[in-house]
Enzyme design. Structure first.
Site, PDB file in Angstrom:
ATOM      1  N   LYS A 175     -10.092   7.788  13.427  1.00  0.00           N
ATOM      2  CA  LYS A 175     -10.972   6.644  13.224  1.00  0.00           C
ATOM      3  C   LYS A 175     -11.881   6.502  14.447  1.00  0.00           C
ATOM      4  O   LYS A 175     -11.458   6.045  15.504  1.00  0.00           O
ATOM      5  CB  LYS A 175     -10.195   5.343  13.026  1.00  0.00           C
ATOM      6  CG  LYS A 175     -11.143   4.247  12.508  1.00  0.00           C
ATOM      7  CD  LYS A 175     -10.910   2.887  13.107  1.00  0.00           C
ATOM      8  CE  LYS A 175     -11.667   2.380  14.245  1.00  0.00           C
ATOM      9  NZ  LYS A 175     -13.069   2.135  14.187  1.00  0.00           N
ATOM     10  N   GLY A 228      -9.781   2.606  24.769  1.00  0.00           N
ATOM     11  CA  GLY A 228     -10.572   1.401  24.528  1.00  0.00           C
ATOM     12  C   GLY A 228     -10.123   0.280  25.440  1.00  0.00           C
ATOM     13  O   GLY A 228      -9.578   0.530  26.522  1.00  0.00           O
ATOM     14  N   VAL A 232      -6.899  -4.663  23.138  1.00  0.00           N
ATOM     15  CA  VAL A 232      -6.601  -3.913  21.913  1.00  0.00           C
ATOM     16  C   VAL A 232      -5.425  -2.969  22.156  1.00  0.00           C
ATOM     17  O   VAL A 232      -4.541  -2.827  21.301  1.00  0.00           O
ATOM     18  CB  VAL A 232      -7.842  -3.131  21.418  1.00  0.00           C
ATOM     19  CG1 VAL A 232      -7.510  -2.344  20.156  1.00  0.00           C
ATOM     20  CG2 VAL A 232      -9.007  -4.074  21.163  1.00  0.00           C
ATOM     21  N   GLY A 233      -5.389  -2.366  23.321  1.00  0.00           N
ATOM     22  CA  GLY A 233      -4.291  -1.453  23.658  1.00  0.00           C
ATOM     23  C   GLY A 233      -2.940  -2.145  23.573  1.00  0.00           C
ATOM     24  O   GLY A 233      -1.967  -1.575  23.061  1.00  0.00           O
ATOM     25  N   GLU A 250      -5.480   4.788  26.873  1.00  0.00           N
ATOM     26  CA  GLU A 250      -6.408   4.870  28.013  1.00  0.00           C
ATOM     27  C   GLU A 250      -7.249   3.622  27.977  1.00  0.00           C
ATOM     28  O   GLU A 250      -8.103   3.463  27.099  1.00  0.00           O
ATOM     29  CB  GLU A 250      -7.319   6.099  27.889  1.00  0.00           C
ATOM     30  CG  GLU A 250      -6.672   7.405  28.207  1.00  0.00           C
ATOM     31  CD  GLU A 250      -6.053   7.433  29.588  1.00  0.00           C
ATOM     32  OE1 GLU A 250      -6.524   6.697  30.480  1.00  0.00           O
ATOM     33  OE2 GLU A 250      -5.078   8.165  29.768  1.00  0.00           O
ATOM     34  N   CYS A 284     -15.243   4.020  31.276  1.00  0.00           N
ATOM     35  CA  CYS A 284     -14.045   3.401  31.895  1.00  0.00           C
ATOM     36  C   CYS A 284     -13.946   3.817  33.338  1.00  0.00           C
ATOM     37  O   CYS A 284     -13.273   3.171  34.129  1.00  0.00           O
ATOM     38  CB  CYS A 284     -12.743   3.710  31.180  1.00  0.00           C
ATOM     39  SG  CYS A 284     -12.806   4.868  29.890  1.00  0.00           S
ATOM     40  N   GLU A 385     -13.219  -5.932  33.887  1.00  0.00           N
ATOM     41  CA  GLU A 385     -14.075  -4.819  33.476  1.00  0.00           C
ATOM     42  C   GLU A 385     -15.311  -5.372  32.768  1.00  0.00           C
ATOM     43  O   GLU A 385     -15.192  -6.129  31.813  1.00  0.00           O
ATOM     44  CB  GLU A 385     -13.305  -3.894  32.531  1.00  0.00           C
ATOM     45  CG  GLU A 385     -14.121  -2.683  32.135  1.00  0.00           C
ATOM     46  CD  GLU A 385     -13.311  -1.654  31.355  1.00  0.00           C
ATOM     47  OE1 GLU A 385     -12.661  -2.046  30.377  1.00  0.00           O
ATOM     48  OE2 GLU A 385     -13.362  -0.464  31.725  1.00  0.00           O
TER      49      GLU A 385
HETATM   50  C1  UN1 Z   1     -14.633   7.354  30.059  1.00  0.00           C
HETATM   51  O1  UN1 Z   1     -15.149   6.818  31.032  1.00  0.00           O
HETATM   52  O2  UN1 Z   1     -14.372   6.717  29.053  1.00  0.00           O
HETATM   53  O3  UN1 Z   1     -15.076  11.147  34.108  1.00  0.00           O
HETATM   54  C2  UN1 Z   1     -14.341   8.814  30.078  1.00  0.00           C
HETATM   55  C3  UN1 Z   1     -16.038  10.943  33.379  1.00  0.00           C
HETATM   56  C4  UN1 Z   1     -16.107  11.585  32.007  1.00  0.00           C
HETATM   57  C5  UN1 Z   1     -15.126  10.958  31.081  1.00  0.00           C
HETATM   58  C6  UN1 Z   1     -15.100   9.487  31.158  1.00  0.00           C
HETATM   59  N1  UN1 Z   1     -15.900  12.995  32.108  1.00  0.00           N
HETATM   60  O4  UN1 Z   1     -16.924  10.211  33.712  1.00  0.00           O
END
Ligand code: UN1
Length: 494
Positions: A175, A228, A232-233, A250, A284, A385
């Site tokens: 999804k 995400g 939600v996690g 994650e 993230c 965040e």
């Molecule tokens: C994310 O930020 O959701 O390290 C993943 C990075 C990418 C992956 C990020 N290769 O910025």
């Protein structure tokens, strides 16, 4: 240019059973409709899980290196179609073409890595404590994996999850985020074209509440991999506990860069700009806190603000654009609400802080790259965040203070220190509580063959990427073969 997209279940393209659809528009230009997608429900999820469950019984018996050959083909097709995928991705989620190419490249790297890993799914063979007895442990596939992915890396993140899942012999119900369903569909098309059998990878489009939670609640789904938001996690984790699923999460980050007084400031400047405003801050791993040493504070702030103000916003397909839009209206509003929070908390807005609407920008969700200073470590803009182009600058006096501030949030994904002092660098590596620490490089830019993930509320202890993700997608079976021809009793025969 707009297209009607469908779900892919058991090797067939199908509409949602309800017939409902949703639209996907270009965040840099609302007038541009990318396509319409099935707004699926639990009944579509059930069908996909049934297909995946059935396909598992055959797929688990395909030798892993044969699965690896298919994965090699997937990599080759991704290489051939890289430009097409990157262009579609920029149109549907806004980040600039250079970055969407990188996103596809991460998928290519993950494919080739996964392909080679199929000849290396090592177990252990160890001596038995008894004579004429053989002990080994082997990896076995688990079953149906539910893969729920975000919009900021529409190709890379699904590949981090789907590729290791299937090369280990599992099957998948996927999804994707409803902001990036087109890129996800291309990926599934490519998997089918490369020879992934019917039912092994299924895609169900729709909302998190119906489709996402439908997958999480389904008793026949054994694994959930989710990237995400932290809220939600937690919900997923709670729901999945009811059926004892294995869950990999994650989640959020509040990543900091420390700039020490001996840092190469030009290098640090490039890194901070790239970390904070690359992908419009929507990673993230984005740099959202800058911990700047007192002795270089004024000099670096001058450089930083000048450079930030010069960044060119626009449609990511234009080669001179440096910063694309926020992904959607809600995201831009949320970014702006943090700017208001920062102002109310008494931080000083140095630049940005508003919607960017000049010229062509007025048809997209653009937000000016924003910097706050006089930020104290406990302000909300230094704790939560934001997932947008907002950087909070905190003044520090020494490394010890900096590390304490870096560690003073609920998250622990990425981190970075700019220094020429090797001792300081190693103290930071040892003491920063994060899954990733960079020395003299920004917080973003993880490579596909290395473990990726974070500590504390960033996750639940699993890692994606590299060799570590293969532990998530396999179960251990311990095998004892007794060739003594008599009953031997472990722990009792001495
Ligand atoms: C994310 O930020 O959701 O390290 C993943 C990075 C990418 C992956 C990020 N290769 O910025």
């Amino acid at each position: 240019m707009s297209k009607k997209y469908q779900n892919f279940i058991n090797g067939k393209w199908v509409d949602a059973k309800s017939g409902k659809t949703f639209e996907n528009r270009n965040p840099a230009n609302w007038d541009e409709l990318i396509g319409t997608f099935p707004k699926s429900g639990v009944e579509d999820v059930n069908e996909a899980v049934d297909a995946a469950k059935k396909a598992f019984e055959k797929w688990r018996l395909v030798p892993a290196p044969k699965r690896g050959e298919i994965m090699k083909k997937v990599g080759d097709i991704l290489v051939a179609r890289k430009e097409e995928i990157a262009t579609l991705m920029t149109r549907e989620m806004g980040k600039v073409l250079m970055e969407t190419r990188g996103d596809v490249q991460e998928g290519i790297d993950t494919a080739y890595y996964a392909s080679s890993e199929t000849r290396r799914l090592f177990g252990h063979t160890v001596p038995s404590e008894l004579p004429n007895k053989f002990n080994m442990s082997i990896r076995i596939p688990i079953g149906v994996a539910g893969v729920i992915t975000p919009w900021n890396f529409p190709m890379a993140i699904p590949t981090w999850k789907i590729f290791p899942a299937i090369v280990c012999g599992n099957t998948v119900v996927f999804k994707p985020a409803s902001d990036t369903p087109a890129t996800a569909t291309l990926l599934v098309e490519i998997l089918a074209e490369a020879g992934v059998p019917d039912g092994v990878v299924n895609i169900v489009h729709g909302g998190g509440g119906e489709v996402g939670m439908g997958i999480v609640n389904h008793p026949d789904v054994e694994l959930i991999s989710f990237t995400g938001g932290t809220d939600v996690g937690i919900k997923i984790s709670e729901a999945a506990a009811k059926t004892l699923k294995r869950v990999s999460l994650e989640l959020g980050g509040k990543n900091a860069v420390i700039i020490m007084d001996d840092a190469d400031l030009e290098l640090a400047l490039e890194g901070v700009i790239w970390g904070a405003f690359g992908t419009t801050g929507q990673r993230c791993t984005a740099t959202s806190r800058l911990l700047l040493h007192d002795k270089v504070y004024d000099k670096f702030m001058d450089m930083l603000v000048k450079k930030t103000k010069s960044l060119k916003l626009g449609n990511g397909l234009n080669p001179d654009t440096q910063v694309g839009p926020c992904v959607n209206e809600g995201q831009r509003k949320s970014v702006h609400s943090y700017v208001e929070i920062g102002l109310n908390e008494g931080a000083r807005l140095v630049c940005g802080g508003k919607f960017a609407t000049d010229g062509d920008l007025n048809k997209g969700w653009f937000y000016e790259p924003t910097i706050f200073e006089n930020v104290t470590p406990n302000m909300r803009i230094a704790q939560e965040e934001i997932f947008g182009p907002v950087l909070s600058v905190i003044r520090i006096k020494n490394l010890e203070e900096a590390i304490e501030i870096v560690n003073g949030t609920i998250y622990g994904l990425s981190s970075s220190i700019y220094t020429k002092n090797v001792n300081d660098a190693f103290v930071a590596i040892r003491d920063i509580k994060a899954g990733i620490t960079y020395v003299n490089a920004p917080t973003i830019g993880a490579e596909a063959h290395m473990p990726f993930g974070g500590v504390k509320k960033t996750g639940n202890g699993h890692r994606e990427g590299g060799w570590t993700v293969y532990d998530f997608y396999t179960e251990w079976k311990t095998v004892y073969v007794d060739y003594s021809g008599r009953l031997q009793k472990a722990q009792i025969d001495t």
